[in-house]
Design an enzyme around this catalytic site. Sequence first.
Site, PDB file in Angstrom:
ATOM      1  N   ASP A  24       0.832  -1.202   0.000  1.00 53.10           N
ATOM      2  CA  ASP A  24       0.000   0.000   0.000  1.00 53.10           C
ATOM      3  C   ASP A  24       0.870   1.257   0.000  1.00 53.10           C
ATOM      4  OD1 ASP A  24      -2.285   1.494   0.022  1.00 53.10           O
ATOM      5  OD2 ASP A  24      -2.754   1.177   2.139  1.00 53.10           O
ATOM      6  N   ASN A  26       1.338   3.401  -2.903  1.00 61.67           N
ATOM      7  CA  ASN A  26       1.882   3.827  -4.201  1.00 61.67           C
ATOM      8  C   ASN A  26       1.351   5.205  -4.602  1.00 61.67           C
ATOM      9  OD1 ASN A  26       2.978   1.298  -4.326  1.00 61.67           O
ATOM     10  ND2 ASN A  26       1.584   0.511  -5.884  1.00 61.67           N
ATOM     11  N   TRP A  29       2.834   7.980  -2.511  1.00 61.95           N
ATOM     12  CA  TRP A  29       4.247   8.127  -2.871  1.00 61.95           C
ATOM     13  C   TRP A  29       4.381   8.992  -4.125  1.00 61.95           C
ATOM     14  CZ3 TRP A  29       7.487   6.894  -6.965  1.00 61.95           C
ATOM     15  CH2 TRP A  29       8.860   6.809  -6.685  1.00 61.95           C
ATOM     16  N   HIS A  41       2.525   3.296  -8.974  1.00 59.67           N
ATOM     17  CA  HIS A  41       2.329   1.856  -9.204  1.00 59.67           C
ATOM     18  C   HIS A  41       3.521   1.265  -9.964  1.00 59.67           C
ATOM     19  CE1 HIS A  41      -1.536   2.109  -7.437  1.00 59.67           C
ATOM     20  NE2 HIS A  41      -2.132   2.739  -8.440  1.00 59.67           N
ATOM     21  N   GLU A  71     -12.205  -4.841  -4.724  1.00 56.13           N
ATOM     22  CA  GLU A  71     -12.726  -3.482  -4.480  1.00 56.13           C
ATOM     23  C   GLU A  71     -12.009  -2.432  -5.341  1.00 56.13           C
ATOM     24  OE1 GLU A  71     -11.842  -5.584  -1.821  1.00 56.13           O
ATOM     25  OE2 GLU A  71     -13.958  -6.140  -1.594  1.00 56.13           O
ATOM     26  N   ASN A  72     -10.834  -2.780  -5.859  1.00 54.32           N
ATOM     27  CA  ASN A  72     -10.058  -1.785  -6.613  1.00 54.32           C
ATOM     28  C   ASN A  72     -10.711  -1.351  -7.931  1.00 54.32           C
ATOM     29  OD1 ASN A  72      -6.788  -3.039  -5.547  1.00 54.32           O
ATOM     30  ND2 ASN A  72      -7.992  -1.331  -4.749  1.00 54.32           N
ATOM     31  N   TRP A  73     -11.736  -2.091  -8.389  1.00 55.60           N
ATOM     32  CA  TRP A  73     -12.456  -1.675  -9.612  1.00 55.60           C
ATOM     33  C   TRP A  73     -13.146  -0.342  -9.406  1.00 55.60           C
ATOM     34  CZ3 TRP A  73     -11.226  -4.462 -13.726  1.00 55.60           C
ATOM     35  CH2 TRP A  73     -10.875  -5.809 -13.566  1.00 55.60           C
ATOM     36  N   ARG A 198      -5.164  -2.184   8.684  1.00 50.60           N
ATOM     37  CA  ARG A 198      -6.348  -3.007   8.382  1.00 50.60           C
ATOM     38  C   ARG A 198      -5.952  -4.055   7.352  1.00 50.60           C
ATOM     39  NH1 ARG A 198      -7.767   2.328   6.504  1.00 50.60           N
ATOM     40  NH2 ARG A 198      -7.270   2.482   4.295  1.00 50.60           N
TER      41      ARG A 198
HETATM   42  C1  FPP Z   1      -1.964   0.238  -3.284  1.00 52.72           C
HETATM   43  O1  FPP Z   1      -1.496   1.570  -3.304  1.00 52.72           O
HETATM   44  C2  FPP Z   1      -1.506  -0.474  -4.412  1.00 52.72           C
HETATM   45  C3  FPP Z   1      -2.283  -1.080  -5.356  1.00 52.72           C
HETATM   46  C4  FPP Z   1      -3.738  -1.075  -5.371  1.00 52.72           C
HETATM   47  C5  FPP Z   1      -1.684  -1.768  -6.465  1.00 52.72           C
HETATM   48  C6  FPP Z   1      -0.521  -2.639  -6.135  1.00 52.72           C
HETATM   49  C7  FPP Z   1       0.245  -2.772  -7.336  1.00 52.72           C
HETATM   50  C8  FPP Z   1       1.581  -2.714  -7.418  1.00 52.72           C
HETATM   51  C9  FPP Z   1       2.530  -2.639  -6.314  1.00 52.72           C
HETATM   52  C10 FPP Z   1       2.166  -2.710  -8.732  1.00 52.72           C
HETATM   53  C11 FPP Z   1       2.482  -3.892  -9.425  1.00 52.72           C
HETATM   54  C12 FPP Z   1       2.424  -5.231  -8.867  1.00 52.72           C
HETATM   55  C13 FPP Z   1       2.777  -6.278  -9.607  1.00 52.72           C
HETATM   56  C14 FPP Z   1       2.640  -7.642  -9.124  1.00 52.72           C
HETATM   57  C15 FPP Z   1       3.321  -6.080 -10.943  1.00 52.72           C
HETATM   58  P1  FPP Z   1      -2.565   2.710  -3.344  1.00 52.72           P
HETATM   59  O2  FPP Z   1      -2.799   3.061  -4.754  1.00 52.72           O
HETATM   60  O3  FPP Z   1      -3.773   2.299  -2.585  1.00 52.72           O
HETATM   61  O4  FPP Z   1      -1.813   3.854  -2.606  1.00 52.72           O
HETATM   62  P2  FPP Z   1      -2.473   4.990  -1.736  1.00 52.72           P
HETATM   63  O5  FPP Z   1      -3.126   4.314  -0.557  1.00 52.72           O
HETATM   64  O6  FPP Z   1      -1.304   5.827  -1.340  1.00 52.72           O
HETATM   65  O7  FPP Z   1      -3.446   5.718  -2.598  1.00 52.72           O
END
Ligand code: FPP
Length: 246
Positions: A24, A26, A29, A41, A71-73, A198
């Site tokens: 979590d 990305n 960041w 990502h 849920e990410n959709w 969580r």
């Molecule tokens: C959560 O960060 C991350 C994700 C929903 C995607 C995870 C994907 C990767 C690490 C990239 C690639 C993975 C592979 C296997 C190639 P967030 O977007 O929820 O971050 P935030 O909470 O800061 O918004």
Amino acid sequence: MGAQDSREISDQGKGPGHVAIIMDGNGRWAQARGKPRLFGHHAGAKRVREIVEACPDLGVKYLTIFAFSTENWKRTQAEVSGLMLLFRRYIQKEARDLFERGVRVRFIGDRIKLDSKLVDLMDELELMTSENDRVHLTIALNYGGRDEVARAARRLAHDVALGHILPQEVNEETLPKYLDTYVLPDPDLVIRTSGEARISNFLLWQSAYAEYEFIDTLWPDFSSEIFAGIINNFGKRTRRFGAVAI
Ligand code: FPP
């Protein structure tokens, strides 16, 4: 209970053979750098290689990572399609290296909603690495713990209806055979980055007795040194699995 028994139930000093990670942070960041979320990502995807490579020396045989949840959709169309493209490119780019490093790759989650080109690449990578045994990398893609249990229950109900299994045979041993993770051991340690405490529907059944580590580091900053520190700390924990250690 004797000393021998307490060693058996405590597991102290033993490394986590199976580590699961909720990657979590990305988006934050990237935003901290004034960049779009997908930039984060991509940076996160680069970290995956370093962490997989660190596993053998740390005694981690199984690594399971949460790449995309059911849920990410709900994210914007641009972010979802960017992530789907990233997964395709990632498999195309990393397949050979993963194979040569002895990594066995598996995917868990419901493939029904995924693009057929992506599913083909996932199938190919699973087949290509199916003889490998150095590290078992499982990537959760369109995965949700509740969805997994519901799908398992549906298949189980079907088998009951066909008479393949009796209702009284449904128990803690037989039900997990219907989960996506049926060939994997349960996770010993679940790590979540980015300061959120969580579990977000990740490996709900399987993590019943896992240890949890919530750390503030955002996933793109998660280094093999940080990983090694967490693994080292795990060895100091006493796991009792509901029993009493002496
Ligand atoms: C959560 O960060 C991350 C994700 C929903 C995607 C995870 C994907 C990767 C690490 C990239 C690639 C993975 C592979 C296997 C190639 P967030 O977007 O929820 O971050 P935030 O909470 O800061 O918004």
